[in-house]
Each structure stands twice: as structure tokens, then as C-alpha cells.
Design a protein around this motif. Structure first.
Motif: not given
Length: 136
Positions: A110-113, A117-121, A131-132
Motif C-alpha cells: 500500500f505504501v509503494y502504491w 499514486v501521489l506522484q502520478d495524477p 484505494k491506495y
């Protein structure tokens, strides 16, 4: 790997990429790289994601079963490197199944994803990845 093993790989996997195109060309390329002897760390995270994805989980499991079947039908004495490559891929593919109840494993994924997700809108707008953003 020797050329006969590449030929055997082509024979075994002929047309297979079309059956699993929804799992993304990047993921399928990673799978192929592992079969040919590379170690792809990110593949573990992709395996976790696809195994836990509501839409693609069945296709991911179908890929896992197909690779297992190919591994079993291959002559490992004639194609030892190819056999090892399929075995290595199966380790990656089966990890989310084997560690399904491992909370630490889930948290790491979850931390990885979440970071991805935070880096790629674009990922943030994809329902499969929202969900991540939920905190464990």
C-alpha cells in the motif's frame, strides 16, 4: 539461455500476450524479463495490485495458472534455463496468494502504491488505484 530455449518459449507462449493484454504491456514485459533471467523488484508490487484488483484479479490468476501449466509441461532437462525462468516467475505470481493474510506485506505494498499514486495524477483518477490513498 540458448536459442532452442527461446524457440521453446515462443512455442509455449504463442498468442498468449493477447489473452492477457489487460494486465498492461509493462507488466507482461516484466514477466518476460523474469523468465529470461532478470530480477524485477517492481514486479512484486504489480502482482499484489493485480491480485487485489476487483476487475483484473481473475485475469491475473488465469495468467498464474497458465504459467504453472506451461512450467509443468516443459521438459526441464532439455530446457533448464527456461524452466528456472518460469519457476522464478511463478514465485512472483504466487506471492500475493501465499501472503494474503500478511498485514505487513499488505502495508508495504500500500505504501509503494500510495507513493506512485501521489506522484502520478492519472493514477489518482483511476478507480483501481484510489484505494491506495486510504490510510491503513
Amino acid at each position: 539461455m540458448i536459442s532452442s530455449e527461446y524457440t521453446e518459449y515462443d512455442r509455449l507462449t504463442y498468442g498468449m500476450e493477447l489473452n492477457f493484454i489487460a494486465l498492461t504491456p509493462l507488466f507482461m514485459g516484466y514477466c518476460e524479463d523474469v523468465i529470461f533471467g532478470e530480477e524485477i523488484e517492481d514486479l512484486r508490487y504489480y502482482c499484489f495490485h493485480f491480485y487485489n484488483d476487483n476487475y483484473l484479479s481473475h485475469l491475473y490468476q488465469k495468467l498464474s495458472y497458465r504459467i504453472e501449466r506451461l512450467y509443468k509441461e516443459m521438459d526441464s532437462s532439455q530446457f533448464p534455463n527456461l524452466s528456472n525462468g518460469f519457476a522464478n516467475l511463478l514465485i512472483y505470481l504466487k506471492e500475493p496468494i501465499a501472503r494474503e493474510n500478511d498485514q505487513e506485506y499488505k502495508a508495504v505494498n500500500f505504501v509503494y502504491w500510495r507513493n506512485q499514486v501521489l506522484q502520478d495524477p492519472a493514477l489518482a483518477h483511476n478507480g483501481s488505484f484510489r484505494k491506495y490513498l486510504i490510510v491503513l
